[in-house]
Design a protein around this motif. Structure first.
Motif, PDB file in Angstrom:
ATOM      1  N   ARG A  72       0.838  -1.199   0.000  1.00  0.00           N
ATOM      2  CA  ARG A  72       0.000   0.000   0.000  1.00  0.00           C
ATOM      3  C   ARG A  72       0.875   1.252   0.000  1.00  0.00           C
ATOM      4  O   ARG A  72       0.692   2.158  -0.810  1.00  0.00           O
ATOM      5  CB  ARG A  72      -0.916  -0.023   1.241  1.00  0.00           C
ATOM      6  CG  ARG A  72      -1.998   1.034   1.242  1.00  0.00           C
ATOM      7  CD  ARG A  72      -3.017   0.798   2.365  1.00  0.00           C
ATOM      8  NE  ARG A  72      -2.415   0.357   3.642  1.00  0.00           N
ATOM      9  CZ  ARG A  72      -1.865   1.161   4.544  1.00  0.00           C
ATOM     10  NH1 ARG A  72      -1.833   2.413   4.350  1.00  0.00           N
ATOM     11  NH2 ARG A  72      -1.346   0.700   5.664  1.00  0.00           N
ATOM     12  N   ALA A 112       2.675   1.733  -3.262  1.00  0.00           N
ATOM     13  CA  ALA A 112       1.788   2.250  -4.305  1.00  0.00           C
ATOM     14  C   ALA A 112       1.569   3.743  -4.105  1.00  0.00           C
ATOM     15  O   ALA A 112       1.658   4.537  -5.040  1.00  0.00           O
ATOM     16  CB  ALA A 112       0.460   1.496  -4.265  1.00  0.00           C
ATOM     17  N   GLU A 113       1.361   4.095  -2.854  1.00  0.00           N
ATOM     18  CA  GLU A 113       1.100   5.502  -2.535  1.00  0.00           C
ATOM     19  C   GLU A 113       2.303   6.384  -2.879  1.00  0.00           C
ATOM     20  O   GLU A 113       2.207   7.374  -3.600  1.00  0.00           O
ATOM     21  CB  GLU A 113       0.768   5.571  -1.040  1.00  0.00           C
ATOM     22  CG  GLU A 113       0.479   6.926  -0.475  1.00  0.00           C
ATOM     23  CD  GLU A 113       0.539   6.845   1.059  1.00  0.00           C
ATOM     24  OE1 GLU A 113       1.164   7.707   1.675  1.00  0.00           O
ATOM     25  OE2 GLU A 113      -0.023   5.855   1.626  1.00  0.00           O
ATOM     26  N   LYS A 114       3.480   5.946  -2.394  1.00  0.00           N
ATOM     27  CA  LYS A 114       4.662   6.795  -2.599  1.00  0.00           C
ATOM     28  C   LYS A 114       5.071   6.828  -4.066  1.00  0.00           C
ATOM     29  O   LYS A 114       5.514   7.854  -4.572  1.00  0.00           O
ATOM     30  CB  LYS A 114       5.848   6.294  -1.765  1.00  0.00           C
ATOM     31  CG  LYS A 114       5.609   6.254  -0.269  1.00  0.00           C
ATOM     32  CD  LYS A 114       5.295   7.607   0.313  1.00  0.00           C
ATOM     33  CE  LYS A 114       5.006   7.488   1.810  1.00  0.00           C
ATOM     34  NZ  LYS A 114       4.244   8.649   2.326  1.00  0.00           N
ATOM     35  N   MET A 115       4.941   5.694  -4.734  1.00  0.00           N
ATOM     36  CA  MET A 115       5.376   5.671  -6.116  1.00  0.00           C
ATOM     37  C   MET A 115       4.401   6.443  -7.011  1.00  0.00           C
ATOM     38  O   MET A 115       4.787   6.974  -8.025  1.00  0.00           O
ATOM     39  CB  MET A 115       5.539   4.217  -6.612  1.00  0.00           C
ATOM     40  CG  MET A 115       6.720   3.503  -5.972  1.00  0.00           C
ATOM     41  SD  MET A 115       8.274   4.382  -6.243  1.00  0.00           S
ATOM     42  CE  MET A 115       8.860   4.522  -4.563  1.00  0.00           C
ATOM     43  N   LYS A 116       3.154   6.474  -6.582  1.00  0.00           N
ATOM     44  CA  LYS A 116       2.204   7.325  -7.306  1.00  0.00           C
ATOM     45  C   LYS A 116       2.600   8.774  -7.102  1.00  0.00           C
ATOM     46  O   LYS A 116       2.635   9.584  -8.011  1.00  0.00           O
ATOM     47  CB  LYS A 116       0.784   7.055  -6.783  1.00  0.00           C
ATOM     48  CG  LYS A 116      -0.295   7.463  -7.761  1.00  0.00           C
ATOM     49  CD  LYS A 116      -1.616   6.733  -7.466  1.00  0.00           C
ATOM     50  CE  LYS A 116      -1.567   5.275  -7.894  1.00  0.00           C
ATOM     51  NZ  LYS A 116      -2.571   4.448  -7.177  1.00  0.00           N
ATOM     52  N   ARG A 117       2.946   9.033  -5.878  1.00  0.00           N
ATOM     53  CA  ARG A 117       3.343  10.392  -5.515  1.00  0.00           C
ATOM     54  C   ARG A 117       4.526  10.873  -6.355  1.00  0.00           C
ATOM     55  O   ARG A 117       4.565  12.003  -6.836  1.00  0.00           O
ATOM     56  CB  ARG A 117       3.709  10.381  -4.020  1.00  0.00           C
ATOM     57  CG  ARG A 117       4.400  11.571  -3.509  1.00  0.00           C
ATOM     58  CD  ARG A 117       3.369  12.618  -3.079  1.00  0.00           C
ATOM     59  NE  ARG A 117       3.971  13.920  -2.964  1.00  0.00           N
ATOM     60  CZ  ARG A 117       4.566  14.341  -1.868  1.00  0.00           C
ATOM     61  NH1 ARG A 117       4.591  13.588  -0.790  1.00  0.00           N
ATOM     62  NH2 ARG A 117       5.121  15.533  -1.836  1.00  0.00           N
ATOM     63  N   ASN A 169       5.336   9.558  -9.131  1.00  0.00           N
ATOM     64  CA  ASN A 169       4.978   9.294 -10.522  1.00  0.00           C
ATOM     65  C   ASN A 169       5.945   8.327 -11.215  1.00  0.00           C
ATOM     66  O   ASN A 169       6.532   8.618 -12.254  1.00  0.00           O
ATOM     67  CB  ASN A 169       4.892  10.624 -11.294  1.00  0.00           C
ATOM     68  CG  ASN A 169       4.195  10.425 -12.627  1.00  0.00           C
ATOM     69  OD1 ASN A 169       3.519   9.407 -12.837  1.00  0.00           O
ATOM     70  ND2 ASN A 169       4.380  11.363 -13.522  1.00  0.00           N
ATOM     71  N   ARG A 196       7.207   5.481 -13.521  1.00  0.00           N
ATOM     72  CA  ARG A 196       6.747   4.948 -14.803  1.00  0.00           C
ATOM     73  C   ARG A 196       7.766   3.974 -15.366  1.00  0.00           C
ATOM     74  O   ARG A 196       8.953   4.316 -15.423  1.00  0.00           O
ATOM     75  CB  ARG A 196       6.526   6.083 -15.796  1.00  0.00           C
ATOM     76  CG  ARG A 196       5.123   6.665 -15.700  1.00  0.00           C
ATOM     77  CD  ARG A 196       4.975   7.731 -16.707  1.00  0.00           C
ATOM     78  NE  ARG A 196       6.211   8.465 -16.826  1.00  0.00           N
ATOM     79  CZ  ARG A 196       6.289   9.768 -17.037  1.00  0.00           C
ATOM     80  NH1 ARG A 196       5.226  10.473 -17.172  1.00  0.00           N
ATOM     81  NH2 ARG A 196       7.449  10.366 -17.136  1.00  0.00           N
ATOM     82  N   PHE A 255       4.490   1.833 -13.924  1.00  0.00           N
ATOM     83  CA  PHE A 255       4.100   1.659 -12.527  1.00  0.00           C
ATOM     84  C   PHE A 255       4.114   0.176 -12.166  1.00  0.00           C
ATOM     85  O   PHE A 255       3.082  -0.445 -11.975  1.00  0.00           O
ATOM     86  CB  PHE A 255       2.714   2.271 -12.316  1.00  0.00           C
ATOM     87  CG  PHE A 255       2.396   2.507 -10.870  1.00  0.00           C
ATOM     88  CD1 PHE A 255       2.973   3.572 -10.195  1.00  0.00           C
ATOM     89  CD2 PHE A 255       1.532   1.680 -10.181  1.00  0.00           C
ATOM     90  CE1 PHE A 255       2.697   3.802  -8.860  1.00  0.00           C
ATOM     91  CE2 PHE A 255       1.250   1.894  -8.849  1.00  0.00           C
ATOM     92  CZ  PHE A 255       1.832   2.955  -8.182  1.00  0.00           C
ATOM     93  N   ASN A 258      13.516   7.176 -13.242  1.00  0.00           N
ATOM     94  CA  ASN A 258      12.567   6.441 -12.399  1.00  0.00           C
ATOM     95  C   ASN A 258      13.267   5.758 -11.231  1.00  0.00           C
ATOM     96  O   ASN A 258      12.689   5.629 -10.159  1.00  0.00           O
ATOM     97  CB  ASN A 258      11.785   5.459 -13.260  1.00  0.00           C
ATOM     98  CG  ASN A 258      10.729   6.182 -14.066  1.00  0.00           C
ATOM     99  OD1 ASN A 258       9.793   6.723 -13.502  1.00  0.00           O
ATOM    100  ND2 ASN A 258      10.918   6.266 -15.374  1.00  0.00           N
ATOM    101  N   LYS A 308      13.416   8.430  -8.780  1.00  0.00           N
ATOM    102  CA  LYS A 308      12.133   8.631  -8.112  1.00  0.00           C
ATOM    103  C   LYS A 308      11.939   7.591  -7.004  1.00  0.00           C
ATOM    104  O   LYS A 308      11.439   7.900  -5.923  1.00  0.00           O
ATOM    105  CB  LYS A 308      10.990   8.522  -9.115  1.00  0.00           C
ATOM    106  CG  LYS A 308      10.941   9.663 -10.128  1.00  0.00           C
ATOM    107  CD  LYS A 308       9.800   9.399 -11.099  1.00  0.00           C
ATOM    108  CE  LYS A 308       9.836  10.258 -12.332  1.00  0.00           C
ATOM    109  NZ  LYS A 308       8.866   9.765 -13.349  1.00  0.00           N
TER     110      LYS A 308
END
Ligand SMILES: Nc1ncnc2c1ncn2[C@@H]1O[C@H](COP(=O)(O)OP(=O)(O)OP(=O)(O)O)[C@@H](O)[C@H]1O
Ligand SMILES: Nc1ncnc2c1ncn2[C@@H]1O[C@H](COP(=O)(O)OP(=O)(O)OP(=O)(O)O)[C@@H](O)[C@H]1O
Ligand SMILES: [Mg+2]
Ligand SMILES: [Mg+2]
Lengths: 331, 517, 325, 325
Positions: B373, B376-381, B383, B385, B387, B400, B403
């Motif tokens: 979880r 997913a949250e941090k990697m969305k944050r 961004n 790619r 994903f 990436n 990131k």
């Protein structure tokens, strides 16, 4: 088996000399049909163990019993040997002949075989304390015989050295101890070195060179086996001391005989592996046939020097005869 | 122009399950300096690796002077007249500079013995135009990264090549070093060499290239005449969308979060003092070798300070190892990503969680649901790619990877982030994202230190700039006073402003034992 | 942590040379200390004859360790040297006993060594297997072949003429020592002066970089293993000359001694680093240890203990004199 | 040449799981092939009793190989497992014979294993020596200590109660097998589910990066060696329980079998990679080989040959099923 005292093959009272077997127990009784024997020894990289296998085979052929003979991949491969022995039990041989790597590595076999009602004969070298049957010689005696030769033939005494087998191996410990104890009791001899040769020719050669360099007045070497002794012989020759230094080995492999005849190796203690194999299988089959043998069947040994080499190196039967004579003479 | 010197014809490259290049065709004339542009992962390096014989194309051919050439391995490519500067430094640290430059084709005496002296002489010649202070006889490992990159460039000049391919040759160089490289490249062009030049620094490309080919996702978007294009137009071709030109925004507060007093290391850093505020982005500028990296490593606990005092929120902290720093809320995004940043075989999630295992395993066993979880949250944050959180990090582009490392510190609840060359080797799109991210972090109350050799980057990001010289803070510039000239004026030793020579000795003395642990 | 901790000195050239000899000097100091200790404890330790003994006894391990050093520098390891030597020994010896002329029999032994090395090299370089595992597999395989070939028996009765080749002396030094010294010189020249030496260092130091620079990776690695095999075969010839017999079990655990000598001498099992001079010193250190302990009549258990401790001590000294490696 | 040849699939999650189990599946296929061959050649090979035998005979190597796998993943190697086991065995055994209560004696044996591992780990992690050389040195040292402690003699006469602990059966399976299965499960959990497992993979995968990310490098490495030592001690307890005696020369060459099992199972000696499931399968493959060859009554030289060839074959299959590693 728990009520049996731990076996000491060198001192066990319940013993019989191999030459007495036939006299006491008669000819080998008829065996059940399909009797098969399984045998496992230490390693085939040493002629001694191959000869033992020849003995099994020749006796087996003589009485029509097939013998499967296996050995571990190297000396010291304890678990590998256990695996082999377990395989033999699984395969349902009627009797097992085992020459263990160490005193304990084949211990589990004793229980498995007992459960399967298969007699186990411990043949030579390491001794399983729980063994109910042992065929072999007295390890200590190897060293003792060589020591006695020195006491007799070098009455003035002098410096001697020992090159030992692998540290911690039963045969090496016993042979070394037999020699050392016997020769130092006289007070005339000094063991100036007792160093590891690891059953290895090269190591022994180097060790002997070093010892000779430091003690040029050395009068003799005792090596725990023949391979090492032959390495020592080369070191003695390289030092130009072949006339002054006596070299003894143990086992009586064919190369040792050749070297003795050539006047290089002074002597070896032959424990007659072929004959030992024959006697061991004979004893094992007697057990299969239901006879009750003493716990230890002692096999012969002889100190071989140039003088008597021919007597002990003929065809199998000739040697057997000579040894029977020796036994009769109480030697 | 008759036959172009170099032609790519319908090159495709398929890695198992990845199509890195599709039908790439363009040509470069003799004497032309041709830019090759594209985001991370666009396929630039893959194309050049095909040109230099490291990879074989799945389809297509390469023509030199109109004739198709078989580029089956690096030796064949070299024989065909191709020299290449690789993106990753391809060097053997224990061999000398000259040995490295002649590696694979040593000069020999009688074909048997290596002609060391001769090699060193020729190496020195090749180095002269770029950095005469590099001694060809020293072990290559003793050089700084920038010097190593110069060696790599000089190596490509040794051959009288017909085609020279340069894959981000200036990623560790300063602008003035770039200027000398530009002269060298111009010289090559005058000699009729075709140069392919890859860089994420658009100003460089506009500065030296006549034309450029722009790639996106393995295909050629177009080959353009740079004189007729704006940077903005090129960028939108690269990224496939308009990039908003963002302005600096300040979130600095008056609250001092980190206070450094008299910090020094055994080797390089001397008497550094500064404050870092909550919500501040503090830039650190300076010449290569001025001690910026080492300062960050001291703050991150990676190296030990010999003296000095570091306080967080007014409380002195101990920095014996990175764990102390992390516990105090400090995290380092290191300069050499591949060596110090990522664990290549492990997934994005694992790499992210590495610094905060305690958080994810409160009772000794990792709570994978929670980890997933948070990842997913941090990697969305940040961004990420593509994903793909379970994919080994080594398969991601540099941007990436960067990131993910930033995500690592977010997951660890870090309040002070130290960035060392945060956008090195990172494309313009990802760069903008990282700038944006840094500002967001500041807005949320994080404190950020950014070390960068790219002055525009420092100026874009920083609320305040420290200029370092010879291991110490030479000046502190407020946002109002920031300019490239102002920074340069403080960075270069006063007595020797006119030449690069002056900066060398300080670089040469720089002895950093990065040993730690 | 870093692999690069060299310093850039004011006079880098001198420093470069310095750095190299410094490491070897550390090993040399180790040897001197050991010599001094034994000299003090063992009367007659410094007798010329004993020193020659030490050299002679170190020569076989030194020979193997030189090949091992090249393999280690290339980033590999060769656990199969003992069995390679055994195979070479029994084949040469049986040819000699059968009356094949010396040069032919010796050449056959060398060829065996080269073939064993070739197989190792091909599996490592072309097939891409891990060197440790490849040579662990061939360790058993070659040993088995030697045993099967001889049925486990030693090959005896090598002609005196053959033995004289390896047993003679020149200028008072055993020929074996001289042969190994020449091999060491050649190995030194290879490593320091030839492209192949550079390739070895490059392949072990950074394989990808070496590939891109056009270094023939596979050929370089294979050559290293072949040299190791060849030197194992040479060691075998020396040994059977000395012992007058070739045993299929010869060379048991030689690999460990050879690796120990190379490591004591400064070779890094990570590849890219190693010194011929260091390796020779390492072999002599181990030989001196054995000799001295035997002369002191140290009991075998304690000899084993001393061997273990000396390896650890040598590496510790190395670590201290050199900084983190 | 490059190290990047993984696949990027459309459905990455499935692909990731797939990729991991693929490697283990390769090992499993190898095992199945070997089982099938022996099943066809050896009557009674699939008898329950024989299959249990195979598991029992593989259990000790599996136990060691699990520890070895963790050490290898951390980028190290542990050559000293055999002597560690020996030292632990003789000390536990002599305490048992002296009448010390079982739990205490067993705990003492485990403590010895931990201490041996600790020493290895400290020399590797804090002093920074090469793991191969450190454990080569301790290999001799620990062996010597075991020999000196016992004077070279076996310790005989272990109490029956102690032996029962390790000799019993549960659900028809020997307790030793069950113990090792539990250990394997724990190792699997450690590697897959705990921070320590992540740290091991990170330290072996990129030590410098792990350091910057705050991974306790030294502690992680030391823990790996201590686990290896502990499992060596456990193997020793199982063995002496089975044998009823402890010998100072126990565990000879165990390290090679353990490394072979780990490598067959997919561990990379470069560190950062390894699988518990693979290692177990690797150990069972080796055990099956031995069992099957024995039942086929293959002569020992040919068994040695087969052992060598199976290691090479396993690595070749691995190479083919997996692509360049
Ligand atoms: N050996 C390989 N195996 C699998 N995929 C690869 C390999 N090399 C590159 N790729 C993939 O090919 C694509 C193109 O990568 P490439 O390195 O050529 O990009 P690039 O344009 O040079 O990017 P950057 O600007 O980051 O250097 C990427 O998706 C990358 O993941
Ligand atoms: N990888 C390295 N190996 C050896 N020495 C290094 C390395 N990186 C830096 N150094 C040394 O450390 C000194 C301090 O460099 P540092 O990296 O702190 O400076 P910097 O200002 O960050 O420069 P850069 O822009 O190169 O990062 C340099 O003078 C250099 O000699
Ligand atoms: Mg690229
Ligand atoms: Mg820096």
């Amino acid at each position: 088996s728990t009520d049996l005292a731990p076996l000491n093959s060198d001192t066990e009272k319940d013993r019989i000399d191999w030459s007495q077997l036939e006299a006491k127990f008669g000819a080998l009784p008829k065996l059940p049909d399909g009797t098969r024997a399984g045998a496992v020894s230490k390693t085939l990289t040493n002629e001694y163990w191959r000869s033992l296998g020849e003995g099994y085979k020749s006796f087996g052929d003589r009485v029509g019993v097939p013998v499967v003979y296996q050995a571990a991949q190297s000396e010291g491969d304890q678990l590998g040997q256990l695996t082999i022995a377990e395989g033999l039990v699984t395969q349902g041989y009627n009797v097992l002949l085992v020459s263990p790597q160490t005193d304990s590595n084949l211990q589990p076999i004793m229980e498995q075989a007992k459960a399967a009602n298969v007699p186990v004969v411990n043949v030579n070298d390491a001794v399983i304390p729980q063994a109910e049957h042992y065929v072999g010689n007295v390890q200590r005696d190897n060293g003792v015989r060589v020591a006695k030769w020195f006491i007799k033939n070098r009455p003035d005494g002098g410096k001697v050295a020992i090159v030992e087998g692998q540290a911690g191996v039963y045969a090496a410990v016993q042979r070394t101890d037999g020699f050392k104890t016997t020769i130092t009791e006289t007070g005339k001899f000094e063991v100036v070195a007792s160093v590891p040769g690891n059953w290895d020719r090269q190591t022994s050669y180097d060790a002997a060179s070093n010892i000779l360099q430091q003690h040029p007045d050395l009068i003799g070497f005792y090596a725990n086996n023949d391979g090492m002794a032959l390495g020592i012989v080369e070191a003695v020759k390289a030092a130009g001391l072949q006339d002054k230094v006596a070299v003894f080995g143990t086992d009586g492999i064919s190369d040792a005989y050749a070297s003795i005849r050539a006047g290089e190796l002074t002597g070896t203690v032959d424990s007659f592996p072929v004959l030992t194999g024959e006697v061991a299988l004979e004893s094992a089959l007697r057990l299969v046939a239901g006879q009750k043998l003493p716990r230890v069947v002692a096999t012969p040994q002889a100190l071989i020097t140039k003088d008597n080499a021919d007597r002990y190196s003929g065809a199998g039967d000739a040697v057997r005869k000579a040894l029977l004579e020796d036994a009769a003479a109480g030697n | 122009m008759s036959v172009p010197r170099l032609q790519f014809e319908g090159i495709s490259k398929v890695f198992p399950a990845v199509r890195a290049l599709s039908d790439v065709s363009f040509s470069v004339g003799a004497g032309e300096i041709h830019g090759l542009l594209g985001e991370n992962g666009a396929g630039k390096s893959t194309l050049l690796r095909i040109l230099s014989g490291v990879y074989r194309p799945t389809a297509g051919s390469v023509l030199i002077d109109g004739r198709p050439v078989a580029l089956n391995n690096p030796v064949a490519a070299r024989a065909a007249g191709v020299a290449m500067i690789h993106q990753e430094l391809q060097q053997v640290p224990h061999l000398s500079v000259a040995q490295n430059m002649f590696l694979g084709h040593p000069l020999t005496r009688g074909g048997i013995f290596v002609a060391r002296r001769e090699q060193e002489r020729r190496a020195a010649e090749a180095l002269a135009a770029l950095d005469p202070t590099i001694d060809p006889a020293v072990p290559l490992g003793s050089l700084k990264v920038a010097q190593r990159q110069i060696v790599e460039i000089a190596r490509a000049l040794l051959d009288r090549a017909r085609v020279v391919a340069m894959d981000e040759p200036t990623s560790s160089l300063t602008p003035s070093e770039f200027e000398r490289l530009a002269e060298v490249i111009a010289g090559l062009a005058r000699d009729g060499v075709a140069v392919v030049y890859v860089s994420h620094k658009l100003d460089e490309v506009f500065g030296i290239c006549q034309r450029a080919t722009i790639m996106r996702d393995g295909v050629v978007v177009g080959s353009v005449d740079l004189a007729q294009m704006s940077e903005k137009a090129v960028v939108s071709m690269m990224v496939g969308r308009e990039l908003a030109q963002e302005q600096h925004r300040s979130h600095i507060s008056s609250e001092v979060r980190l206070s450094v007093r008299g910090l020094a290391s055994a080797t390089k850093v001397r008497n550094v003092s500064f404050d870092l505020h909550r919500g501040e982005v503090l830039g650190i500028a300076g010449l290569v070798g001025s001690g910026r990296t080492e300062l960050l490593r001291l703050l991150a606990g990676a190296d030990r300070a010999s003296s000095g005092r570091v306080e967080i929120d007014g409380k002195a902290i101990k920095l014996a190892n990175p764990r102390d720093a992390i516990a105090a809320g400090i995290g380092l995004v290191p300069e050499e990503r591949k060596r110090e940043g990522i664990v290549p075989l492990r997934s994005i999630s694992s790499n992210m969680a590495l610094a905060s295992m305690g958080v994810f395993a409160p009772r000794g066993v990792i709570d994978h649901t929670r980890l997933k979880r948070v990842a997913a949250e941090k990697m969305k944050r940040v961004n990420l790619r593509p994903f793909l959180l379970d994919r080994p990090i080594r398969l991601f582009s540099g941007g990436n990877q960067q990131k993910a490392i930033i995500g690592r510190w977010l997951a660890a609840g870090t309040r002070i982030l130290l960035f060392d060359e945060p956008t090195r080797g990172i494309d313009i799109g990802a760069k903008a994202e990282i700038y944006h991210l840094i500002e967001e972090l500041a807005a949320e109350g994080h404190s950020v230190v950014v070390v960068s050799s790219e002055l525009p980057e420092v100026i874009r990001l920083a609320d305040r700039v420290l200029v370092m010289r010879d291991g110490t803070v030479a000046a502190e510039l407020d946002r109002a006073d920031l300019s490239e000239q102002a920074i340069a004026a403080h960075a270069i030793p006063q007595s020797e402003t006119q030449g690069r020579q002056g900066a060398r000795p300080s670089g040469q003395q720089g002895i950093t034992d990065r040993t730690s642990g | 942590m870093t692999d690069v901790t060299e310093h850039t000195a004011a006079r880098p050239r001198a420093e470069f040379l310095h750095r190299f000899s410094l490491r070897d000097a550390g090993t040399l100091i180790g040897l001197v200390v050991i010599l001094a200790v034994f000299g003090a404890l063992v009367p007659g330790f410094f007798a010329e004859r004993n020193l020659i003994n030490i050299l002679q006894q170190s020569s076989i391990n030194a020979c193997l360790a030189l090949g091992m050093t090249l393999v280690i520098i290339s980033g590999g390891i060769d656990l199969s040297v003992g069995p390679t030597a055994a195979l070479s020994a029994v084949i040469s010896a049986s040819m000699l006993v059968a009356g094949v002329p010396f040069p032919l029999a010796i050449a056959a032994g060398f060829a065996i060594g080269l073939v064993c090395g070739l197989l190792n090299g091909v599996l490592v370089a072309y097939v891409g297997l891990q060197p440790f595992i490849v040579t662990l597999g061939t360790l058993s395989t070659y040993r088995a072949l030697a045993l099967i070939y001889t049925g486990g028996n030693p090959v005896l009765g090598l002609p005196a003429g053959f033995r004289a080749i390896f047993n003679g002396s020149l200028f008072g030094l055993p020929l074996a020592v001289i042969i190994v010294a020449v091999v060491a010189l050649i190995a030194w020249i290879i490593l320091k002066k030839t492209p192949f030496g550079e390739y070895l260092l490059a392949v072990g130091g950074n394989e990808e970089a070496a590939y891109i620079a056009g270094v023939p990776i596979a050929r370089t690695k294979i050559a290293a293993y072949m040299i190791s095999g060849l030197l194992a075969a040479l060691a075998a010839q020396i040994l059977i000359g000395r012992l007058g017999a070739a045993e299929p079990i010869l060379g048991n655990l030689w690999e460990l001694d050879a690796i120990a000598a190379a490591a004591i001498g400064g070779a890094s099992l990570m590849g890219g680093k190693g010194s011929v001079v260091g390796t020779i010193l390492g072999a002599v250190i181990l030989g001196t240890m054995r000799n001295g302990l035997t002369l002191m009549n140290v009991q075998s258990f304690y000899q084993l203990l001393a061997t273990g401790l000396i390896i650890l001590a040598a590496m510790l000294i190395d670590r201290v004199t050199r900084g983190r490696g």
